[in-house]
Design a protein around this motif. Structure first.
Motif, mmCIF file in Angstrom:
data_model
loop_
_atom_site.group_PDB
_atom_site.id
_atom_site.type_symbol
_atom_site.label_atom_id
_atom_site.label_comp_id
_atom_site.label_asym_id
_atom_site.label_seq_id
_atom_site.Cartn_x
_atom_site.Cartn_y
_atom_site.Cartn_z
ATOM 1 N N HIS A 108 0.832 -1.197 0.000
ATOM 2 C CA HIS A 108 0.000 0.000 0.000
ATOM 3 C C HIS A 108 0.868 1.248 0.000
ATOM 4 O O HIS A 108 2.015 1.232 0.489
ATOM 5 N N VAL A 109 0.300 2.336 -0.529
ATOM 6 C CA VAL A 109 0.956 3.633 -0.525
ATOM 7 C C VAL A 109 0.260 4.512 0.512
ATOM 8 O O VAL A 109 -0.974 4.600 0.532
ATOM 9 N N TYR A 110 1.025 5.185 1.359
ATOM 10 C CA TYR A 110 0.473 5.963 2.454
ATOM 11 C C TYR A 110 0.807 7.437 2.284
ATOM 12 O O TYR A 110 1.809 7.815 1.669
ATOM 13 N N GLN A 111 -0.058 8.278 2.874
ATOM 14 C CA GLN A 111 0.185 9.710 2.974
ATOM 15 C C GLN A 111 0.252 10.080 4.450
ATOM 16 O O GLN A 111 -0.433 9.489 5.291
ATOM 17 N N PHE A 112 1.064 11.100 4.737
ATOM 18 C CA PHE A 112 1.273 11.507 6.115
ATOM 19 C C PHE A 112 0.864 12.971 6.272
ATOM 20 O O PHE A 112 1.205 13.822 5.438
ATOM 21 N N PHE A 113 0.132 13.270 7.379
ATOM 22 C CA PHE A 113 -0.329 14.625 7.673
ATOM 23 C C PHE A 113 0.148 14.985 9.077
ATOM 24 O O PHE A 113 -0.174 14.293 10.055
ATOM 25 N N LYS A 114 0.903 16.077 9.158
ATOM 26 C CA LYS A 114 1.459 16.495 10.433
ATOM 27 C C LYS A 114 0.528 17.490 11.125
ATOM 28 O O LYS A 114 -0.027 18.387 10.497
ATOM 29 N N PHE A 165 -11.930 3.997 11.034
ATOM 30 C CA PHE A 165 -13.011 4.935 10.737
ATOM 31 C C PHE A 165 -13.570 4.602 9.363
ATOM 32 O O PHE A 165 -12.831 4.551 8.367
ATOM 33 N N LEU A 166 -14.878 4.349 9.314
ATOM 34 C CA LEU A 166 -15.577 3.997 8.075
ATOM 35 C C LEU A 166 -14.918 2.832 7.352
ATOM 36 O O LEU A 166 -14.791 2.802 6.122
ATOM 37 N N GLY A 167 -14.440 1.853 8.120
ATOM 38 C CA GLY A 167 -13.836 0.653 7.549
ATOM 39 C C GLY A 167 -12.393 0.795 7.139
ATOM 40 O O GLY A 167 -11.785 -0.177 6.667
ATOM 41 N N ALA A 168 -11.826 1.978 7.303
ATOM 42 C CA ALA A 168 -10.425 2.210 6.935
ATOM 43 C C ALA A 168 -9.571 2.282 8.196
ATOM 44 O O ALA A 168 -9.995 2.817 9.225
ATOM 45 N N ARG A 169 -8.338 1.766 8.097
ATOM 46 C CA ARG A 169 -7.421 1.782 9.231
ATOM 47 C C ARG A 169 -6.462 2.959 9.078
ATOM 48 O O ARG A 169 -5.834 3.140 8.022
ATOM 49 N N VAL A 170 -6.355 3.763 10.139
ATOM 50 C CA VAL A 170 -5.414 4.890 10.162
ATOM 51 C C VAL A 170 -4.512 4.733 11.379
ATOM 52 O O VAL A 170 -4.840 3.996 12.322
ATOM 53 N N SER A 171 -3.395 5.423 11.345
ATOM 54 C CA SER A 171 -2.438 5.342 12.446
ATOM 55 C C SER A 171 -1.991 6.742 12.832
ATOM 56 O O SER A 171 -1.889 7.641 11.985
ATOM 57 N N TRP A 172 -1.728 6.904 14.138
ATOM 58 C CA TRP A 172 -1.202 8.151 14.666
ATOM 59 C C TRP A 172 0.174 7.881 15.276
ATOM 60 O O TRP A 172 0.364 6.903 16.002
ATOM 61 N N ILE A 173 1.105 8.784 14.992
ATOM 62 C CA ILE A 173 2.471 8.644 15.494
ATOM 63 C C ILE A 173 2.838 9.945 16.203
ATOM 64 O O ILE A 173 2.641 11.045 15.656
ATOM 65 N N LYS A 217 -1.263 8.877 9.595
ATOM 66 C CA LYS A 217 -0.874 7.999 8.494
ATOM 67 C C LYS A 217 -2.135 7.386 7.887
ATOM 68 O O LYS A 217 -2.868 6.665 8.561
ATOM 69 N N VAL A 218 -2.402 7.703 6.612
ATOM 70 C CA VAL A 218 -3.622 7.261 5.924
ATOM 71 C C VAL A 218 -3.240 6.643 4.586
ATOM 72 O O VAL A 218 -2.341 7.148 3.888
ATOM 73 N N ARG A 219 -3.910 5.584 4.228
ATOM 74 C CA ARG A 219 -3.718 5.017 2.898
ATOM 75 C C ARG A 219 -4.188 6.012 1.844
ATOM 76 O O ARG A 219 -5.224 6.637 1.991
ATOM 77 N N ARG A 220 -3.392 6.119 0.773
ATOM 78 C CA ARG A 220 -3.745 7.066 -0.277
ATOM 79 C C ARG A 220 -5.101 6.727 -0.897
ATOM 80 O O ARG A 220 -5.870 7.632 -1.270
ATOM 81 N N ALA A 221 -5.440 5.461 -0.966
ATOM 82 C CA ALA A 221 -6.719 5.061 -1.560
ATOM 83 C C ALA A 221 -7.910 5.472 -0.696
ATOM 84 O O ALA A 221 -9.020 5.643 -1.206
ATOM 85 N N ASP A 222 -7.699 5.665 0.617
ATOM 86 C CA ASP A 222 -8.787 6.028 1.528
ATOM 87 C C ASP A 222 -8.836 7.525 1.853
ATOM 88 O O ASP A 222 -9.782 7.976 2.493
#
Length: 528
Positions: A46-52, A110-118, A134-139
């Motif tokens: 999977h490809v992920y995007q990160f938001f600070k 959330f809404l069936g998607a898995r997210v992570s906090w760091i 940390k969120v999957r780009r597809a979600d």
């Protein structure tokens, strides 16, 4: 047989091995290690995007989103399952809060998607702490904005529960910099403890729950999201306790406005401007204020406070409550829909409310004295729930003594208070008559009338339990002596009606007997 035996043996071995594997995984840490390995393998595809989310912005002002995310993460159940968790004492000594450790990862769904906090304490540009999403780009397009809104709503709810409700009282108008003083709102009243008809109570609870969920509906109608209630009834009937139960139920702060401290209409508007959302705005004894007009606040100012343009702009997510002893002499403009949405009457105590009080104060659901209490209530006698509750509280160790004290109070002090409207009408008419005849307006009803009614209550108790003895002891002949008291004359009239089901006499007729007795006594004094 050997062919059949072999498959069953293999099946048994497989089931046993699976069971042992399950025990091995869940009774040890292998299950967590396996989950980590699987997640690492899955992340490779999977490809992920990160938001600070930094703690401070570029101007070094505190980032409110960082605080909301921190509160939200500390409320997640997955926080307790993380590898490292910091424990801190909350605002109260018995509260424990959980916070992320540096470089720790916590997962959320959330809404069936898995997210992570760091939690990243090492930043290239600033030395402030940062939370990384940390969120999957597809979600991302599907869940990012709804997820951030979800964080805002949840953190506000958690913060509201943690801080607890407060009671605000307005200060004198010369203290412009500080118009409200607050104390913790720890009133114990709840909807379970107040004495009220169960159907009415359930309707009010449903009304409050509906209000909390209808923000969008109010806005679609072009109306401010507020609700107003009028509580009216005699003193001691539970109006203030109901306000406390309402505030505890919805978790709102309470702003208690003392109109005697308000300088003018503008000052009243200033108080409204300095209230916050999620609050109950309370004005008690509004009818008394409107009659006395002890301050510079006008009727127009009160009307605009209840439903003016400022109210529509600044009363969002608020509940306004007004209490009165009665609304008969109040300007109809105050009571119109829009200013008052719900009218709730708090009457004097009846037998159903009495049983509720007896159950709460004395732990008694039934008693041999209940029928006697019910018959006294049927005559129109009544007391306020506060008065009856105080009698029960003082005699809580002996239910029988408590009930007897209530019976005595109803027979002596509760004379006709259950039918105030009828008594008020008879009193007004009779007062005019007595003024014309004797020129003394208050003599009959302020002193003699009260003693006559108390004497009548005593006679009623005798008639209830010893009607036979009373009938033998009274002289029923027309040769009654002139010196015989009028109490006996009244008892003759009552005893004649006793055989016609005395308990069916209405409160109005009882008042007529009292007035007749008082009038006879006045005429007799004048003749003498």
């Amino acid at each position: 047989m050997e062919i059949l035996y072999t498959p069953f043996l293999l099946l048994f071995i497989i089931v046993t091995l699976l069971f042992l594997l399950r025990v091995l995984l869940f009774r040890t840490s292998l299950i967590y290690i396996t989950k980590k390995w699987w997640r690492s393998i899955e992340d490779c595809f999977h490809v992920y995007q990160f938001f600070k989310v930094p703690e401070f912005n570029e101007s070094m002002h505190e980032n409110q989103l960082y605080q909301k995310v921190s509160i939200y993460l500390s409320s997640l159940a997955s926080m307790e399952d993380s590898d490292y968790t910091n424990l801190f004492t909350g605002k109260k000594s018995n509260d424990i809060t959980l916070h992320l450790d540096p470089n720790q990862v916590i997962d959320d769904c959330f809404l069936g998607a898995r997210v992570s906090w760091i939690k990243d304490d090492k930043s290239d540009t600033t030395s402030c702490r940062t939370l990384v999403l940390k969120v999957r780009r597809a979600d991302k397009r599907r869940i990012l904005r709804p997820y951030l809104q979800h964080i805002h709503i949840t953190s506000d709810e958690v913060e509201q529960k943690k801080k607890g409700s407060k009671l605000y009282i307005n200060l004198d108008s010369h203290e412009q910099n500080r118009r409200w003083r607050s104390v913790p709102f720890n009133h114990p009243s709840t909807f379970d403890t107040i004495v009220m008809d169960s159907d009415l109570k359930n309707k009010l609870i449903s009304d409050l729950e509906s209000f909390l969920k209808t923000k969008q509906y109010y806005h679609r109608l072009g109306r401010a999201w507020k609700r107003s209630y009028l509580l009216y009834g005699p003193s001691g009937t539970g109006k203030s306790s109901f306000v406390a139960a309402m505030a505890n139920f919805i978790g709102y702060d309470v702003y208690d406005i003392d109109l005697s401290r308000v300088l003018d209409d503008s000052d009243l508007k200033t108080l409204l401007l300095r209230t916050t959302s999620k609050s109950v705005i309370l004005i008690e004894d509004l009818d008394r204020f409107l009659m006395e007009k002890s301050t510079g606040v006008s009727l127009s100012g009160v009307l605009n406070f209840m439903d003016g343009i400022l109210n529509a702009c600044c009363a969002e997510e608020r509940i306004m409550v007004f209490t009165m002893n009665g609304k008969d002499h109040v300007d109809p403009a105050i009571l119109r829909p829009g200013r008052i949405d719900v009218h709730i009457h708090f009457p004097l105590c009846d037998f159903a409310a009495f049983k509720t009080l007896a159950c709460s104060y004395l732990g008694v659901k039934d008693h041999k004295l209940f029928p006697q209490v019910e018959e006294i209530f049927l005559t129109g006698a009544s007391l306020s729930p506060a008065e009856i509750g105080e009698l029960m509280l003082a005699n809580r160790n002996s239910p029988s003594r408590a009930l007897k004290s209530v019976i005595t109070a109803l027979q002596t002090d509760g004379d006709g208070r259950g039918s105030l409207n009828i008594r008020r009408q008879w009193t007004d008419n009779s007062s005019r008559k007595s003024t014309e005849d004797s020129g003394e307006h208050s003599g009959i009803f302020s002193r003699e009338g009260v003693h006559a009614m108390k004497d009548f209550r005593k006679l009623y108790g005798l008639l209830r339990f010893k009607s036979t003895k009373i009938s033998e002891s009274f002289d029923m002949t027309p040769d009654r002596k002139d010196g015989q008291s009028y109490e006996l004359g009244l008892a003759h009239d009552v005893l004649a009606l006793h055989n016609l089901k005395f308990m069916q006499i209405t409160s109005a007729y009882l008042t007529t007997l009292r007035i007749t007795y008082a009038t006879k006594r006045t005429i007799d004094n004048q003749n003498v």
